[in-house]
Design an enzyme around this catalytic site. Structure first.
Site, mmCIF file in Angstrom:
data_model
loop_
_atom_site.group_PDB
_atom_site.id
_atom_site.type_symbol
_atom_site.label_atom_id
_atom_site.label_comp_id
_atom_site.label_asym_id
_atom_site.label_seq_id
_atom_site.Cartn_x
_atom_site.Cartn_y
_atom_site.Cartn_z
ATOM 1 N N CYS A 76 22.907 -19.344 7.063
ATOM 2 C CA CYS A 76 23.836 -18.234 7.295
ATOM 3 C C CYS A 76 23.602 -17.625 8.677
ATOM 4 O O CYS A 76 22.460 -17.346 9.049
ATOM 5 C CB CYS A 76 23.657 -17.178 6.215
ATOM 6 S SG CYS A 76 24.722 -15.729 6.444
ATOM 7 N N CYS A 93 20.947 -12.563 0.698
ATOM 8 C CA CYS A 93 20.055 -13.672 0.354
ATOM 9 C C CYS A 93 18.756 -13.494 1.136
ATOM 10 O O CYS A 93 18.800 -13.256 2.332
ATOM 11 C CB CYS A 93 20.655 -15.019 0.740
ATOM 12 S SG CYS A 93 22.259 -15.388 0.024
ATOM 13 N N CYS A 174 30.013 -17.125 4.839
ATOM 14 C CA CYS A 174 28.972 -16.861 3.837
ATOM 15 C C CYS A 174 28.755 -18.154 3.043
ATOM 16 O O CYS A 174 29.594 -18.532 2.225
ATOM 17 C CB CYS A 174 29.379 -15.727 2.895
ATOM 18 S SG CYS A 174 28.146 -15.362 1.621
ATOM 19 N N TYR A 330 24.665 -8.031 -26.934
ATOM 20 C CA TYR A 330 25.199 -7.877 -25.573
ATOM 21 C C TYR A 330 26.095 -9.080 -25.251
ATOM 22 O O TYR A 330 25.939 -9.747 -24.233
ATOM 23 C CB TYR A 330 24.076 -7.777 -24.526
ATOM 24 C CG TYR A 330 22.988 -6.787 -24.855
ATOM 25 C CD1 TYR A 330 23.123 -5.441 -24.505
ATOM 26 C CD2 TYR A 330 21.830 -7.185 -25.517
ATOM 27 C CE1 TYR A 330 22.113 -4.521 -24.802
ATOM 28 C CE2 TYR A 330 20.822 -6.281 -25.821
ATOM 29 C CZ TYR A 330 20.965 -4.956 -25.458
ATOM 30 O OH TYR A 330 19.967 -4.049 -25.765
ATOM 31 N N ASP A 399 20.947 -11.133 -24.633
ATOM 32 C CA ASP A 399 21.168 -11.338 -23.194
ATOM 33 C C ASP A 399 21.386 -9.956 -22.577
ATOM 34 O O ASP A 399 22.504 -9.589 -22.210
ATOM 35 C CB ASP A 399 22.377 -12.248 -22.974
ATOM 36 C CG ASP A 399 22.582 -12.599 -21.511
ATOM 37 O OD1 ASP A 399 21.735 -12.218 -20.678
ATOM 38 O OD2 ASP A 399 23.600 -13.242 -21.187
ATOM 39 N N CYS A 426 17.529 -12.091 -16.941
ATOM 40 C CA CYS A 426 17.659 -12.238 -15.488
ATOM 41 C C CYS A 426 16.506 -11.558 -14.764
ATOM 42 O O CYS A 426 16.532 -11.451 -13.531
ATOM 43 C CB CYS A 426 18.992 -11.675 -15.003
ATOM 44 S SG CYS A 426 19.213 -9.909 -15.352
#
Length: 469
Positions: A76, A93, A174, A330, A399, A426
């Site tokens: 990038c 990122c 991007c 969820y 989740d 996550c």
């Protein structure tokens, strides 16, 4: 040992990646621990210390003295670069300088570290990370902030915020987004300049256009929305916005307008107004097809989501007869509910977002899933009520958001009916905290399978299997 102080410039040998994604190393000759972002194991760097304590310091890379074996040149143009560390850079990122193989290895180490430190598991059963089918161009949803033009009447800036700031780093390329998303963003910037839209300023809190929302799918279609401070939209400009984008991009299936008046980190407001096209965007994940309204949650990496969901289904299934009941906590728009529907006689999705629940019912119908039903309720209320209706053993898939499970939900999961938990997370740290609670309540952690849903970043998703003996 001399403890380095904030303001000192030191040489640091980077040894490994810390659980937060930064390089962790020691001052050359002194041994003090220093965290330095945008480094990779094996780097030797010069770093300016920003913060210092008796146990560690936080540094900023000012010069790369030697490169580690996994270091790459970032793809990038606005990523952090070691040869120009003072140039403003995007905060989206933080791992483009690390080879993809190195990213996968280090993500596994991050999961292992969290389970050892937080859940107190000496030898966590963590598998190698499963790679994303697309390490680039995978991100199917973006929320792009705008900033006023640098010169009156000029083109506004639009990109992503710099790390730890609210300053937009302008960009017209991007590599983690599909090419369609990038082209749409550039076109909206041109249109905003042409129509002289007042661009929201984070410093003065004035202006109208705040963000551009783009969701794309694996078929090359897009849903686009303007997110503004106030709900008004001059009719002639609304018409030109619709006409311009639909003419330039036949891939666009829907255009929306969302107003967010609040001064908060929540990007979107409560109400979505459709300007043109279909209600939502359809996406195919594995053998299933899903439609979601613009505000509903879908994983941002469709190909890797298919791998993750297949793992969750594998963990939920049992060798003997299907479960009498499987609960998807969820559940969002019902993606995982549909995926696990063959593992149980009856599946129930619980979700507090009522619009998402409407989508879930439609998605079950769309995929001819007849053994699913959905409840609009908070997890801590819906799960105990559901378990209270039956004394039969069941499996629960969770989740949760990044914050993990609250204590009331964890307590509900210890009910005697719950014999298996499949935890999709996550955040390895909050998963490890919750896993520690469940292990003390009689569950055993059988296996953890990380999946790379977020290439070029330090984030990692995982699916874990917890069983009761």
């Amino acid at each position: 040992m001399k403890i380095p102080q904030a303001g000192d410039t030191v040489v640091v040998d980077i040894e490994r990646i810390a659980p937060e994604g930064q390089g962790l190393g020691r001052v050359q000759g002194g041994g003090a621990v220093v965290f330095v972002p945008y480094t990779v194991p094996g780097d030797k760097v010069q770093a300016l210390l920003l913060k210092s304590s008796s146990t560690f310091a936080q540094g900023r890379l000012t010069r790369l003295l030697a490169s580690g074996p996994d270091r790459l040149e970032p793809a990038c143009p606005v990523h952090f670069r070691a040869d120009r560390p003072s140039t403003p850079f995007c905060g989206g990122c933080e791992w483009q300088q690390l080879s993809y193989e190195g990213q996968l290895r280090n993500k596994r180490e991050m999961v292992l570290d969290c389970l050892r430190r937080i859940a107190k598991i000496p030898q966590p059963p963590v598998e190698p990370v499963l790679a994303s089918p697309l390490p680039w161009g995978y991100r199917n949803k973006v929320q792009i902030p705008f900033a006023p033009a640098r010169e009156p009447g000029g083109r506004p800036s639009a990109g992503f915020y710099g790390p730890g700031s609210r300053k937009v780093v302008d960009q017209d390329a991007c590599p983690v987004q599909p090419e369609l998303s990038v082209r749409i963003s550039s076109a909206v910037k041109d249109l905003a300049a042409k129509l002289r839209w007042p661009i929201y300023d984070n410093e003065t809190k004035r202006g109208w256009l705040r963000h551009l929302f783009i969701r794309t799918n694996s078929s090359g279609k897009a849903l686009v929305a303007l997110i503004t401070k106030t709900p008004e939209f001059r009719r002639e400009q609304e018409a030109e916005f619709v006409a311009s984008l639909t003419a330039a991009f036949p891939e666009i299936t829907s255009l929306y307008h969302n107003a967010q008046p609040d001064q908060s980190n929540v990007v979107v407001g409560q109400v979505w107004r459709k300007l043109w096209g279909a209600k939502g965007l359809e996406e195919k994940i594995g053998p299933y097809s899903f439609a979601a309204s613009p505000g509903a949650f879908l994983q941002v990496n469709t190909g890797a989501a298919e791998i993750l969901y297949a793992q969750a289904l594998k963990f939920l299934k049992r060798a003997e007869a299907p479960w009498d009941l499987a609960v998807d906590l969820y559940c969002g728009v019902g993606t995982l509910t549909v995926w696990i529907s063959k593992a149980a006689t009856k599946v129930v999705g619980i979700e507090e977002n009522r619009e998402a629940v409407k989508d879930a019912w439609e998605n079950a119908k769309r995929n001819k899933v007849q053994n699913a039903r959905f409840i609009a309720a908070r997890a801590e209320a819906g799960l105990p009520k559901l378990l209270g209706e039956s004394d039969r053993s069941c499996a629960v898939l969770v989740d949760p958001p990044r914050a993990g499970l609250g204590t009331p939900v964890l307590r509900a999961l210890t009910a005697h009916q719950v014999r298996r938990i499949v935890y999709v997370s996550c955040d390895p740290a909050t998963f490890s905290r919750d896993a520690g609670y469940l292990l003390k309540s009689g569950f055993q952690l059988k296996t953890v399978q990380p999946v790379d849903l977020f290439p070029q970043t330090s984030h990692v998703e995982l699916a874990a299997l917890l069983d009761r003996p």
